[in-house]
Structure formats: structure tokens, C-alpha cells
Enzyme design. Structure first.
Site, PDB file in Angstrom:
ATOM      1  N   VAL A   1       0.862  -1.198   0.000  1.00  0.00           N
ATOM      2  CA  VAL A   1       0.000   0.000   0.000  1.00  0.00           C
ATOM      3  C   VAL A   1       0.895   1.244   0.000  1.00  0.00           C
ATOM      4  CG1 VAL A   1      -1.916  -1.209   1.118  1.00  0.00           C
ATOM      5  CG2 VAL A   1      -0.247  -0.004   2.537  1.00  0.00           C
TER       6      VAL A   1
ATOM      7  N   HIS B   1      11.301  -6.726  -1.114  1.00  0.00           N
ATOM      8  CA  HIS B   1      11.331  -5.497  -1.900  1.00  0.00           C
ATOM      9  C   HIS B   1      11.486  -5.829  -3.380  1.00  0.00           C
ATOM     10  CE1 HIS B   1      13.610  -1.592  -3.044  1.00  0.00           C
ATOM     11  NE2 HIS B   1      12.317  -1.409  -3.116  1.00  0.00           N
TER      12      HIS B   1
END
Ligand code: NAD
Length: 735
Positions: free
Chosen positions: A412, A462
Site C-alpha cells: 500500500v 522489496h
């Protein structure tokens, strides 16, 4: 005669079917034993009058061969390294014979007097494809993929590849194929004349046998007297059209940084002037030369050995049982979340994709639909496979759907409070064993983990954008992250076929820290008055795929401003160079945000017009006379600033394994691949020389180039990173 890795069955027509199927391996590879057996097989079929021809295929489903054997290559390098100090000439001669073994063997097969037809049933790269090219006929299954990718790992196809391809296809196409190393579809290979027939997978062996029954000459065209090269002789009007263009293409594509690529051009040019046997020896001489270059050694180590080791889970905790991942949750169906959902569904996982509004979740799923349609229309994915992929994604706003996910990734907005609110909602439904990950690019994982009841189950995964294209994922350990969470994260990365690096928590983790240095160096050059085009070209000539200003336009200049502001907030105003801040602020306040606003350091006119550097950029700073600028030094500044940052991450323990800094830098931000990566760049030139280079740059450009104490200590002791931080699981790494 019996073989360990092959079966040989001769049918009533005298056709011997040789099936390569190595026991206890998922793929066939060219071990010393496998090569010795191929040698014996050639002798056997030549000696057996009953054998009229041979079909050579593989017994592994979907794969002809996985290529070279890592252990044999490592042994060859370590034997050479051990021998070269004693008697250089003898060591080189030994390397020539050893590396040339495959080339001599394929030539033996090619000239043995009996016809061989390769039945290529699946992936067939490198030496395997060179074997197929040495055969007298080639049939490929529709699902096969083939090619000569050696140039990508710093070498070149040295088992006849540079000689047979340009004798079978147009010189320019041959050079493109050899210099790019890209895989070929069977149809493309057929059009180039490298494959005779493409057939349904089930018909492969029968078609190959039928070819032999109909008659295949055991003498190759180039061994016939009246052989004519497809593009005519090198010294001919036709050749005169090809060769001048080749050298400029080569320079443009490689900036002359890759000895392997340079050798390809030389091999093809010189080889086409010679008969095959001599040409193969010339190829082998270049091959032996290239193997001794720092570039080849560093590239093989990073792009072949280390990338495979990391992809297979070199950093995975061994005692955690394999996770049986079936369902992935993704919260946030924006730019990154949608991409993560796609790669996971492509890897076969069911995906629950959540956003605040159903429309946003649907939009995220539509991204997969669009990618699938693109692939299906190009014939790179079957219709059914594409539909199944999309149907595995459930777009919803209902967090309860996450209850059977083994792993949930949050993607998000980059905002602590938003992330904390999402974490709370996920926690309420998450299975007690499941792992929770964040795709944050800047917020320390340890601090995010504090908002989760069990920080042991919290980890950073990531991704890089665009998610479907970038091969790297950075897995970030928080202070309390457990081995189980790490194992699940790495198992997930394996399912989606990306390469992971595992790093400890730090601002910017690994890749972004180095990338920021790259862009900052460009800001410095702008401020100094280096012409923008020179900045971009210096980076590209140094081996970077994208200039720093173009890259900044892609990542967005307003993001750079936000990162600077966050850094100043957390670390004080001095943490950001005020001239950089002013530059970035001026750009953004003029609406120049990068590609997304069609203007940044470049202008982006409507296609098909190409982007061009913003002319007014030059007027922002007093320009230096380009003649007075040391271009080599500009190149050094880019590579040194990133390599120095990588060395800092190792000194700080953010990165613990040099392979990860190398792979992370090449796969994450395209660090000059010929160097083998940021750390191999330092090791390759020697730490002592690197320290001297840093000092020279420090004297001229300031403190940011100051060598860190670790480097000084290593220079003093004569150490390399790969010795000092030797990866636990590899003997092949120290070079
Ligand atoms: P984005 O703005 O494209 O997507 C964020 C999505 O999250 C939006 O669809 C938004 O509706 C949704 N969202 C916001 N609040 C939510 C909530 N409470 N519940 C459910 N959904 C909510 O952003 P992005 O570029 O995809 O970045 C997402 C994350 O990935 C960030 O943490 C960012 O730092 C990180 N990241 C971004 C990049 C990049 O290149 N953009 C690269 C690596 C990591």
C-alpha cells in the site's frame, strides 16, 4: 556397450537412437564424464557397420541440456590459477586444450563419416546448441528454446558456435545472434537456417529418423570443395557492405567493454577467411584469451555461478522444511501490488488481491489480463495458460479472504500510518503460521515489524519495477525476523523465478542506496557544468544501461525530492547537498517530474519522436568546455561512487555476502555487467588500486570518495572481498 548417462538403441533400419539422460539430475549437463561418453559413442557408431545414422536426443522432459557443468568450469579455472604462476606458457596451452575439448569433440562428430541428426526436445543452450549445429541435421520440437547465450556471461560460443552459425546464415543475422545471446524460438531458428524442421513434440524422434532414412549427407557443406558462404566471401562487394557496419554496431552496443563480444567479431571475420579446422583453432585461441580476462572471470562468477546459487536458495536456512506455498495475499493493488500478483499467479500460486475499493482491486487484476493478452498475441503464451493464470487471481476488498494465505505481502502507500492500519486488518485474519511481508522501499523493516504482534513473522520483500521484468528481489531481515520467515520468503521468490538477495535492515536497503549515489553523482556533474549529454554518455560508456538523468526521469524527480525531504527530516539538513536539493526542487516546481509528466531532464514528445534532453537544462549551470573535461574520469566517478557505497553496505553488515552485492547491483540497477558487479569491480582491479582511485577522486571532488577504513585495511593486507567475506557454501568463489 553401456554408458552411465546415455542409452544407445539401434533399430531395424540401422538408426541408433542416442538418448542423453543423466541419472540423479534434473537436467543434462556437460560433465567430464558425459563428454567422455559422447566421445566413446562416436567411436562406437563409427565402428559398427550396422549403424547407418544416429539420432541424438535427451530423455529429460522439456530440456535437451542445461549447458556447462559448474564444477568442471570451476575446476578448470582453479587448475589454471594454480598452474599459471609456475609455467605460464604450459598453463595457457593446457587451458587451450581443456577449454577446446568440446570444440574438438563436436568436430570429431561432424567429420566421423556417419550422419547425426539432433532431435532438440526442449531448452538447448550454449554447448548443447553447438552440438546440435555440429550434427548433420536438426529437428526441433515446437516447445524447444535454443540459443548461444555465452556472451551474457562474459565469454562466447567457443565450441564452433562462431564458425558454424555464420556458415549457415547471413553474416549480419549471425553476428546479431552471437552478440546479443538472446534465445531463439524454433521457428526463428528454422527461418535462419539453423534448424531443418520444427515438429510437434510427440513426433520429434520419428521425424529425425525419417530424415535419416531419406538421406542426410555425413559431409557438411563447408567441408565440400565448392562451399559458398551465405553472405559471400569477406573480401567481396557483399562483404564490403557488411563489415564496416559491424564495427560501428559493435561499438554502439558494447562500448568496447566486453572482451567476449570483441572476440566474437574477430572470430567471425577471421574464421570466415579460413577452412573449418583452422577456423576452429583460431576460435579456440580467442576463447582461451577471453577466459583469462578479468571481465570473463568476474562475469562467469557472478552471472553464471552466483546467480544460480542464489536463485537455488544459497541463503535459505537449511533446517526449515520446504514451504508448501499455495496462496499468496497481496494488499494494495496499485502499481507494485498488481505486478506482484501477476508474477505470483504466473508462478502457479492462487492470489488474493486486496484494495480499498473493488474497482481498485479489479484494476490491479486487469494488469495481469493485459500482460497475458500481450504474451498470447505474440505467441509467447497459450490462450488456456493465460486464462488459467488470470483466473488464479481473486480481486476483492474482503480481508477475510486472506485466511488461508501462507504469505501476505503489503504494497500500500508508502506511509507508516496507512501501513499500520493495514497490518492491523491483516493480523485479524492471518493464519497463526503465515508470514507477513512489506514491499516498502524506504521504511526500516524493524520499525514496521513493531506494529505486528509477532515481529518474528515479519519480513521485507522489496520488488523492483516493472515487477514482471526485473529479476531481482531484495529480502530484508528485521531485527527479529525468524529463519522460518526468511525460508518462506526465499521459497516464494523461487516460485516466481526471481533471484533474491538477503540484506539486513538499513535506510535504502542495498540497491536504492547505490542507485541514489549514481543519481547524486549526475547532479554533481550538472552543477559543475558538465554538459548533460556528456553525463549520459559517460554513464553508458561506463557500461550502465540507462543514463542517470534518464533513470531519474523513470523513477520520478518528485520522488527524489520526497526522499531528500525524508532524509533531512530524519538525519538533519546537512544530510542532503543543498545544490542537489535546489536542482530537484526547481525541476519539480516547474512541473518537470520525469517521464510520467512527459518532461523531466528529458522532453518526451509524442511517439514515434524520441525523447531528447531538455535544452534549458544547460542554461541552469555555467557550462564547461567539453574539451577540458576528462571523459574517462566521468566514467570512473559513476562506477566508483556506486562501488564505494556497496563496500559501505558490506562494512556495515547490511550485505554479508559479496555475491549478493554483485548480483543485486547487476540485476537491480544494471551496474556495468562486464565488471561482475559492484564488489567484483573492486576485487577485479584490486582493492589497493581502488583505494588509490578513490583518493584521486576525493582530492578533486570531495569527501564522498574517501575510502572507508575497511578498504584501507584490506588494501594493506592485500585481501579481496571474496576472500574476506567468503560465501560459506562455495569453494568456487575465491578468485
Ligand atoms: P501505488 O500508489 O501505485 O499503489 C498503492 C495501492 O495501495 C493503491 O492501489 C491504493 O489504493 C492501495 N491502498 C492504499 N491504502 C490502502 C488500504 N488501507 N487498504 C488497501 N489498499 C490500500 O503505489 P506503489 O508504487 O505500488 O507502491 C506501493 C508500495 O511499494 C510502497 O510501499 C512503495 O514504497 C513500494 N515500492 C514501490 C516501488 C515503485 O517503483 N513504485 C518499488 C519498490 C517498492
Amino acid at each position: 556397450m553401456s554408458y552411465e548417462n546415455f542409452t544407445v538403441e539401434t533399430d531395424a533400419d540401422g538408426i541408433a537412437l542416442v538418448t542423453w539422460d543423466m541419472p540423479n539430475r534434473s537436467m543434462n549437463v556437460f560433465t567430464d564424464d558425459a563428454m567422455a561418453e559422447i566421445d566413446r559413442i562416436v567411436d562406437q557408431v563409427v565402428a559398427d557397420d550396422a549403424v547407418k545414422g544416429v539420432v541424438f536426443t535427451s530423455g529429460k522432459k522439456g530440456s535437451f541440456t542445461g549447458g556447462a557443468d559448474l564444477k568442471s568450469i570451476s575446476r578448470m579455472f582453479s587448475d589454471f590459477a594454480a598452474a599459471v604462476g609456475e609455467n605460464r606458457q604450459a598453463a595457457i596451452e593446457q587451458l587451450f586444450e581443456r577449454a577446446g575439448r568440446m570444440s574438438w569433440l563436436w568436430r570429431k562428430l561432424e567429420t566421423c563419416g556417419k550422419p547425426f541428426v539432433a532431435a532438440v526436445n526442449g531448452t538447448c543452450m550454449g554447448g548443447g546448441f553447438e552440438l546440435a549445429l555440429a550434427c548433420h541435421g536438426r529437428v526441433a520440437a515446437e516447445s524447444a528454446v535454443m540459443g548461444l547465450p555465452e556472451v551474457k556471461v562474459g565469454i562466447f560460443p567457443g565450441a564452433g558456435g562462431t564458425q558454424r552459425v555464420p556458415r549457415m546464415t547471413d553474416t549480419q543475422e549471425a553476428l546479431q545472434m552471437l552478440l546479443k545471446g538472446a534465445p531463439l524460438s524454433p521457428e526463428k531458428a528454422r527461418k535462419m537456417g539453423l534448424i531443418d524442421q520444427v515438429v510437434a513434440d510427440g513426433d520429434l524422434v520419428e521425424t529425425a529418423k525419417a530424415m535419416l532414412r531419406e538421406g542426410v549427407s555425413p559431409v557438411k557443406p563447408w567441408d565440400e570443395e565448392r562451399f559458398k558462404l551465405p553472405s559471400g566471401p569477406v573480401y567481396s562487394p557483399q562483404g564490403a557492405k557488411v563489415w564496416p557496419a559491424v564495427s560501428s554496431l559493435y561499438r554502439k552496443e558494447t562500448a568496447d567493454n566486453y572482451p567476449g563480444a570483441r572476440a566474437i567479431v574477430k572470430c567471425v571475420y577471421e574464421g570466415l577467411l579460413l577452412p573449418m579446422d583452422t577456423a576452429l583453432r583460431v576460435e579456440q585461441r580467442y576463447f582461451t584469451e577471453v577466459l583469462q580476462t578479468t571481465e570473463a572471470q568476474m562475469m562467469i562468477r557472478s552471472l553464471f555461478v552466483s546467480s544460480q546459487a542464489l536463485s537455488k536458495g544459497a541463503r535459505r536456512p537449511k533446517d526449515v522444511p520446504a514451504s508448501n506455498l499455495k496462496t499468496l495475499g497481496v494488499v494494495g493493488a496499485g502499481f507494485m501490488g498488481a505486478g506482484i500478483a501477476y508474477v505470483a499467479a504466473k508462478g502457479g500460486l492462487n492470489v488474493v488481491l486486496i484494495d480499498q475499493e473493488q474497482a481498485a482491486a479489479d484494476k490491479g487484476k486487469a494488469h495481469s489480463q493485459k500482460l497475458v493478452e500481450g504474451l498470447v498475441s505474440k505467441g509467447r503464451m497459450g490462450q488456456e495458460e493465460g486464462e488459467a493464470l488470470v483466473s488464479r487471481i481473486t480481486a476483492t476488498t474482503d480481508y477475510a479472504a486472506l485466511d488461508d494465505a501462507e504469505l501476505v505481502i503489503e504494497a500500500v502507500f508508502e506511509d507508516r500510518d496507512v501501513k499500520a492500519a493495514v497490518t492491523e486488518k491483516v493480523s485479524a485474519v492471518l493464519d497463526a503460521d503465515a508470514i507477513y511481508a512489506s514491499n516498502t522501499s524506504t521504511i526500516p523493516i524493524t520499525s514496521l515489524a513493531e506494529t505486528f504482534a509477532e515481529p518474528e513473522r515479519f519480513i521485507g520483500i522489496h520488488f523492483f519495477s516493472p515487477v514482471d521484468k526485473m529479476m531481482l528481489t531484495e529480502v530484508i531481515l528485521g531485527e527479529k525476523t525468524s529463519d522460518k520467515a526468511l525460508a518462506v520468503a526465499l521459497d516464494f521468490v523461487r516460485v516466481i523465478k526471481k533471484t533474491p538477495i538477503v540484506v539486513n535492515d538499513s535506510r535504502g536497503f542495498f540497491a536504492n542506496r547505490c542507485v541514489l549515489r549514481y543519481m547524486n553523482e549526475a547532479y554533481d556533474m550538472l552543477v559543475e557544468g558538465v554538459p548533460p549529454a556528456m553525463i549520459e554518455n559517460a554513464a553508458k560508456f561506463a557500461g550502465m544501461p540507462v543514463g542517470p538523468l534518464a533513470l531519474n526521469d523513470e523513477t520520478a524527480i518528485d520522488l527524489s525530492l520526497r526522499i531528500m525531504k525524508a532524509t533531512m527530516r530524519d538525519m538533519g539538513d546537512d544530510a542532503v547537498d543543498p545544490r542537489h536539493f535546489k536542482l530537484v526542487e526547481t525541476m519539480t516546481s516547474n512541473g518537470r517530474l520525469g517521464r510520467k509528466s512527459q518532461k523531466g531532464f528529458y522532453d518526451y514528445p509524442e511517439k514515434p519522436a524520441k525523447k531528447k534532453l531538455w535544452p534549458e537544462l544547460k542554461q541552469m549551470f555555467t557550462q564547461q568546455d567539453p574539451e577540458s573535461i576528462d571523459f574517462e574520469e566521468l566514467k570512473q566517478r559513476f562506477l566508483v561512487t556506486m562501488a564505494l557505497e556497496a563496500a559501505r553496505t558490506m562494512a556495515e553488515g547490511v550485505v554479508v555476502d559479496p555475491r549478493e552485492a554483485d548480483i543485486g547491483s547487476i540485476f537491480g540497477f544494471g551496474f556495468a555487467p562486464y565488471t561482475g558487479g559492484t564488489i567484483s569491480y573492486i576485487d577485479g582491479m584490486g582493492v589497493k588500486k581502488f583505494v588509490a582511485l578513490c583518493e584521486k577522486l576525493e582530492a578533486k571532488f570531495g569527501e564522498r570518495f574517501q575510502p572507508i577504513p575497511l578498504l584501507r585495511e584490506m588494501a594493506e593486507k592485500g585481501e579481496t572481498f571474496y576472500q574476506r567475506f567468503q560465501p560459506a557454501d562455495s569453494q568456487a568463489q575465491a578468485a
